[in-house]
Scaffold this motif. Structure first.
Motif, PDB file in Angstrom:
ATOM      1  N   ASP A 114      31.882  49.491  57.468  1.00 31.97           N
ATOM      2  CA  ASP A 114      33.111  48.771  57.166  1.00 31.97           C
ATOM      3  C   ASP A 114      33.400  48.910  55.667  1.00 31.97           C
ATOM      4  OD1 ASP A 114      35.138  46.545  57.608  1.00 31.97           O
ATOM      5  OD2 ASP A 114      33.772  45.603  56.172  1.00 31.97           O
ATOM      6  N   GLN A 115      34.633  49.273  55.310  1.00 34.53           N
ATOM      7  CA  GLN A 115      34.983  49.514  53.908  1.00 34.53           C
ATOM      8  C   GLN A 115      34.759  48.282  53.031  1.00 34.53           C
ATOM      9  OE1 GLN A 115      35.495  52.248  52.293  1.00 34.53           O
ATOM     10  NE2 GLN A 115      35.995  51.285  50.343  1.00 34.53           N
ATOM     11  N   ALA A 116      35.166  47.109  53.495  1.00 32.85           N
ATOM     12  CA  ALA A 116      35.004  45.888  52.684  1.00 32.85           C
ATOM     13  C   ALA A 116      33.523  45.587  52.459  1.00 32.85           C
ATOM     14  CB  ALA A 116      35.698  44.709  53.360  1.00 32.85           C
ATOM     15  N   THR A 117      32.713  45.743  53.491  1.00 34.30           N
ATOM     16  CA  THR A 117      31.276  45.504  53.365  1.00 34.30           C
ATOM     17  C   THR A 117      30.658  46.521  52.412  1.00 34.30           C
ATOM     18  OG1 THR A 117      31.237  44.625  55.602  1.00 34.30           O
ATOM     19  CG2 THR A 117      29.118  45.277  54.667  1.00 34.30           C
ATOM     20  N   LEU A 118      31.051  47.778  52.569  1.00 29.54           N
ATOM     21  CA  LEU A 118      30.543  48.835  51.701  1.00 29.54           C
ATOM     22  C   LEU A 118      30.886  48.539  50.245  1.00 29.54           C
ATOM     23  CD1 LEU A 118      29.206  51.670  51.709  1.00 29.54           C
ATOM     24  CD2 LEU A 118      31.528  52.583  51.668  1.00 29.54           C
ATOM     25  N   GLN A 119      32.121  48.137  49.980  1.00 32.66           N
ATOM     26  CA  GLN A 119      32.526  47.783  48.615  1.00 32.66           C
ATOM     27  C   GLN A 119      31.639  46.677  48.051  1.00 32.66           C
ATOM     28  OE1 GLN A 119      36.662  46.726  48.557  1.00 32.66           O
ATOM     29  NE2 GLN A 119      37.285  48.776  47.949  1.00 32.66           N
ATOM     30  N   ASN A 120      31.346  45.683  48.870  1.00 30.11           N
ATOM     31  CA  ASN A 120      30.500  44.574  48.408  1.00 30.11           C
ATOM     32  C   ASN A 120      29.102  45.050  48.052  1.00 30.11           C
ATOM     33  OD1 ASN A 120      32.468  42.612  48.453  1.00 30.11           O
ATOM     34  ND2 ASN A 120      32.052  42.047  50.573  1.00 30.11           N
ATOM     35  N   TYR A 121      28.549  45.976  48.855  1.00 30.76           N
ATOM     36  CA  TYR A 121      27.217  46.498  48.545  1.00 30.76           C
ATOM     37  C   TYR A 121      27.223  47.278  47.227  1.00 30.76           C
ATOM     38  CZ  TYR A 121      24.909  44.981  52.805  1.00 30.76           C
ATOM     39  OH  TYR A 121      24.354  44.217  53.794  1.00 30.76           O
ATOM     40  N   PHE A 122      28.298  47.988  46.936  1.00 28.80           N
ATOM     41  CA  PHE A 122      28.424  48.651  45.633  1.00 28.80           C
ATOM     42  C   PHE A 122      28.596  47.613  44.523  1.00 28.80           C
ATOM     43  CE2 PHE A 122      29.229  52.668  47.866  1.00 28.80           C
ATOM     44  CZ  PHE A 122      28.727  53.613  46.985  1.00 28.80           C
ATOM     45  N   ARG A 123      29.480  46.625  44.741  1.00 27.75           N
ATOM     46  CA  ARG A 123      29.836  45.640  43.701  1.00 27.75           C
ATOM     47  C   ARG A 123      28.668  44.756  43.266  1.00 27.75           C
ATOM     48  NH1 ARG A 123      33.269  41.724  45.254  1.00 27.75           N
ATOM     49  NH2 ARG A 123      33.750  41.175  43.126  1.00 27.75           N
ATOM     50  N   ILE A 124      27.694  44.560  44.140  1.00 22.57           N
ATOM     51  CA  ILE A 124      26.518  43.753  43.771  1.00 22.57           C
ATOM     52  C   ILE A 124      25.928  44.256  42.447  1.00 22.57           C
ATOM     53  CG2 ILE A 124      24.095  43.330  44.402  1.00 22.57           C
ATOM     54  CD1 ILE A 124      25.098  43.283  47.368  1.00 22.57           C
ATOM     55  N   TRP A 125      26.025  45.559  42.213  1.00 18.98           N
ATOM     56  CA  TRP A 125      25.395  46.214  41.065  1.00 18.98           C
ATOM     57  C   TRP A 125      26.391  46.363  39.908  1.00 18.98           C
ATOM     58  CZ3 TRP A 125      20.262  47.011  41.174  1.00 18.98           C
ATOM     59  CH2 TRP A 125      19.647  46.821  42.420  1.00 18.98           C
ATOM     60  N   ARG A 126      26.971  45.232  39.473  1.00 19.52           N
ATOM     61  CA  ARG A 126      28.010  45.255  38.436  1.00 19.52           C
ATOM     62  C   ARG A 126      27.565  44.617  37.119  1.00 19.52           C
ATOM     63  NH1 ARG A 126      29.582  41.231  42.154  1.00 19.52           N
ATOM     64  NH2 ARG A 126      29.747  39.171  41.212  1.00 19.52           N
TER      65      ARG A 126
END
Length: 150
Positions: A114-126
């Motif tokens: 899921d695109q939204a879930t994938l974005q969140n997994y990337f965003r954790i590392w901000r």
């Protein structure tokens, strides 16, 4: 048989744009001495200057390390864009962060992403030095978009 992918020209251009290419030593957002395209290490000395050719040679050496890390920790087939996005992620955060990341666990265990879930997994590392960083968060979102690109 495992496929050992390499970053293609588009991935190399993506990482160069994200990192920038600076031909003299500078301190990155985390305070680390850096030169070229995000190159760090004991070989980076204060007030160094390099040529673009030297910068690109260092980038090739660095990419080989992060390509190997992605090839080692990702256990599912990836498209070229997915591979490039994960190499960019590892290039910025390091091999250890990649290996322990929930992002890699999600990629390895979820067939339909899921695109939204994938974005969140990337965003954790901000974060930079323990604090959220808007520029790094924007990079994570560009990496997520690249990952999802056909």
């Amino acid at each position: 048989m495992s496929v050992h992918r390499k970053t293609d020209a588009a991935g190399r251009a993506f990482i160069t744009k994200e990192e920038g290419e600076v031909l003299q030593t500078y301190r990155c957002a985390a305070g680390v001495a850096t030169i070229g395209v995000g190159h760090t290490g004991p070989d980076v000395l204060a007030r160094m200057r390099i040529t673009r050719e030297q910068s690109q040679m260092l980038l090739s050496q660095d990419l080989a390390r992060f390509e190997a890390a992605v090839n080692r920790v990702v256990t599912v087939p990836l498209t070229q864009n997915q591979f490039n996005a994960l190499v960019s992620f590892a290039f910025n955060l390091g091999e250890a962060a990649l290996a322990k990341s929930s992002l890699v666990r999600y990629v390895n265990t979820t067939a339909v992403r899921d695109q939204a879930t994938l974005q969140n997994y990337f965003r954790i590392w901000r974060n930079v030095n323990g604090k959220p960083n808007a520029a790094i968060e924007a990079r994570r979102l560009r990496e997520a978009a690249l990952f999802s690109k056909p």
